[in-house]
Design an enzyme around this catalytic site. Structure first.
Site, PDB file in Angstrom:
ATOM      1  N   ASP A 123       3.244  -1.888  -3.915  1.00 47.20           N
ATOM      2  CA  ASP A 123       1.965  -2.593  -3.996  1.00 47.20           C
ATOM      3  C   ASP A 123       0.908  -1.637  -4.561  1.00 47.20           C
ATOM      4  OD1 ASP A 123      -0.177  -4.267  -3.671  1.00 47.20           O
ATOM      5  OD2 ASP A 123       0.481  -5.002  -1.724  1.00 47.20           O
ATOM      6  N   PHE A 174       7.970  -3.199  14.388  1.00 50.65           N
ATOM      7  CA  PHE A 174       7.720  -1.879  14.968  1.00 50.65           C
ATOM      8  C   PHE A 174       6.256  -1.570  15.249  1.00 50.65           C
ATOM      9  CE2 PHE A 174      11.589  -1.675  12.357  1.00 50.65           C
ATOM     10  CZ  PHE A 174      12.501  -1.294  13.327  1.00 50.65           C
ATOM     11  N   GLU A 175       5.355  -2.413  14.805  1.00 51.79           N
ATOM     12  CA  GLU A 175       3.936  -2.210  15.078  1.00 51.79           C
ATOM     13  C   GLU A 175       3.282  -3.562  15.317  1.00 51.79           C
ATOM     14  OE1 GLU A 175       2.104   0.432  15.454  1.00 51.79           O
ATOM     15  OE2 GLU A 175       3.493   1.993  14.837  1.00 51.79           O
ATOM     16  N   SER A 188      -2.419  -9.002  -4.345  1.00 53.76           N
ATOM     17  CA  SER A 188      -0.975  -8.842  -4.170  1.00 53.76           C
ATOM     18  C   SER A 188      -0.262 -10.108  -3.722  1.00 53.76           C
ATOM     19  CB  SER A 188      -0.685  -7.708  -3.173  1.00 53.76           C
ATOM     20  OG  SER A 188      -1.375  -7.901  -1.963  1.00 53.76           O
ATOM     21  N   THR A 235       2.544  -9.225   0.013  1.00 58.68           N
ATOM     22  CA  THR A 235       3.673  -8.886  -0.859  1.00 58.68           C
ATOM     23  C   THR A 235       5.017  -9.333  -0.298  1.00 58.68           C
ATOM     24  OG1 THR A 235       2.415  -7.034  -1.781  1.00 58.68           O
ATOM     25  CG2 THR A 235       4.793  -7.032  -2.129  1.00 58.68           C
ATOM     26  N   GLU A 290       4.306  -2.146  23.250  1.00 62.20           N
ATOM     27  CA  GLU A 290       3.796  -0.823  22.898  1.00 62.20           C
ATOM     28  C   GLU A 290       2.340  -0.646  23.297  1.00 62.20           C
ATOM     29  OE1 GLU A 290       3.971   2.205  19.066  1.00 62.20           O
ATOM     30  OE2 GLU A 290       3.940   0.037  18.718  1.00 62.20           O
TER      31      GLU A 290
END
Length: 301
Positions: A59, A287-288, A109, A172, A234
């Site tokens: 990107d 993961f986030e 994008s 994207t 998390e």
């Protein structure tokens, strides 16, 4: 002349420039050009059918960004930088493209992701739609949907996957699977009454509920998949972006169980490292809560 302190700082650079002037004369460049031409003209064309295809989509990775990266990489190796060569610049074939949206010269994008992955130029801010669709107009997207390399690959019997450093619902990667008149419709909390009544679905919903055959999904963006009743594992907290309708991680898991498909959902590196690819048909990794962290900010311990 440089002041004393500045002279010391610039001395290595001046010495390297002198060395280049002494060694890279006309004969050097003429020989280099001939060797490059011979190498390119002597290569054999690959006429085989590709078994696997991995499309790396950077990107914002235009010529200026590549130039800056090339120079910086070379300088890290003790060179002046310009003479360095990036790995993909050694490929047998390279080309240039025109990057723009149908309604604006400087693109975003979402529209360019649609061009890359669906082969169709589109308006800025729209995903998986042709130029008929109007930005942020839900009803205009019906009938404007286009297919992507993900769909084409599935029809060829291939396994497919999306791996990104952004949220998996970001513009994207979303161009590979979603149809949305606005790139910002990443979760149900981002849709208004007009969009809901108009029959438009958010991007995260489309990924899980309309693209259940995608084998690998890895990236960030948990907040658009977890229900508002769940605590992010998390953050140990909830986010205002979490879903009011259903939990998409649970829906993804339920679908794989119903289809008797081996699967794993992971959200950290320890879980990901424990995945056996030989025994896993479908893998979802978020993961986030939002985007993945930059390398310099990651906790790699």
């Amino acid at each position: 002349m440089f002041p004393g302190q500045e002279r010391v700082r610039y001395l290595p650079w001046l010495m390297s420039m002198v060395a280049c002037a002494l060694t890279q004369d006309a004969a050097y460049w003429n020989t280099h050009a001939q060797e490059t031409l011979k190498k390119m003209m002597g290569q054999k064309h690959n006429t085989n059918v590709a078994k696997n295809v991995i499309l790396f989509l950077g990107d914002g990775l235009g010529i200026s960004t590549v130039t800056a990266s090339r120079i910086y990489k070379g300088q890290l190796q003790g060179q002046t930088g310009e003479e360095n060569v990036m790995a993909y610049e050694k490929f047998a074939y390279t080309g240039l493209i025109k990057t723009y949206n149908t309604d604006q010269q400087v693109p975003d994008s979402a529209g360019t992701g649609t061009a890359f992955l669906c082969g169709v130029k589109a308006k800025a801010g729209t995903l998986g739609l042709d130029d008929i669709a109007e930005y942020s107009n839900c009803t205009s997207q019906h009938g404007a949907e286009v297919t992507s390399i993900l769909n084409w690959s599935k029809k060829e019997g291939k396994s497919t996957g999306i791996v990104t450093t952004t949220r998996v619902t970001h513009a994207t990667p979303a161009a590979a699977y979603a149809h949305a008149a606005a790139r910002g419709w990443e979760g149900d909390t981002e849709l208004g009454t007009e969009e809901v009544e108009g029959g438009c679905r958010d991007i995260a919903y489309q990924l899980v509920m309309n693209n259940s055959d995608v084998n690998v999904i890895l990236g960030g963006g948990r907040r658009y998949f977890l229900s508002e009743n769940k605590t992010d594992p998390e953050l140990n907290a909830t986010s205002r972006y979490q879903r009011a309708d259903l939990d998409l991680v649970d829906e993804w898991t339920k679908d794989k169980i119903d289809r008797n498909s081996s699967h794993r959902y992971v959200w950290n590196n320890e879980q990901f490292s424990a995945v056996d690819p030989e025994k896993t048909d479908h893998l979802l990794g978020l993961f986030e809560s939002s985007h993945m962290q930059y390398e310099h900010a990651r906790n790699t311990g």
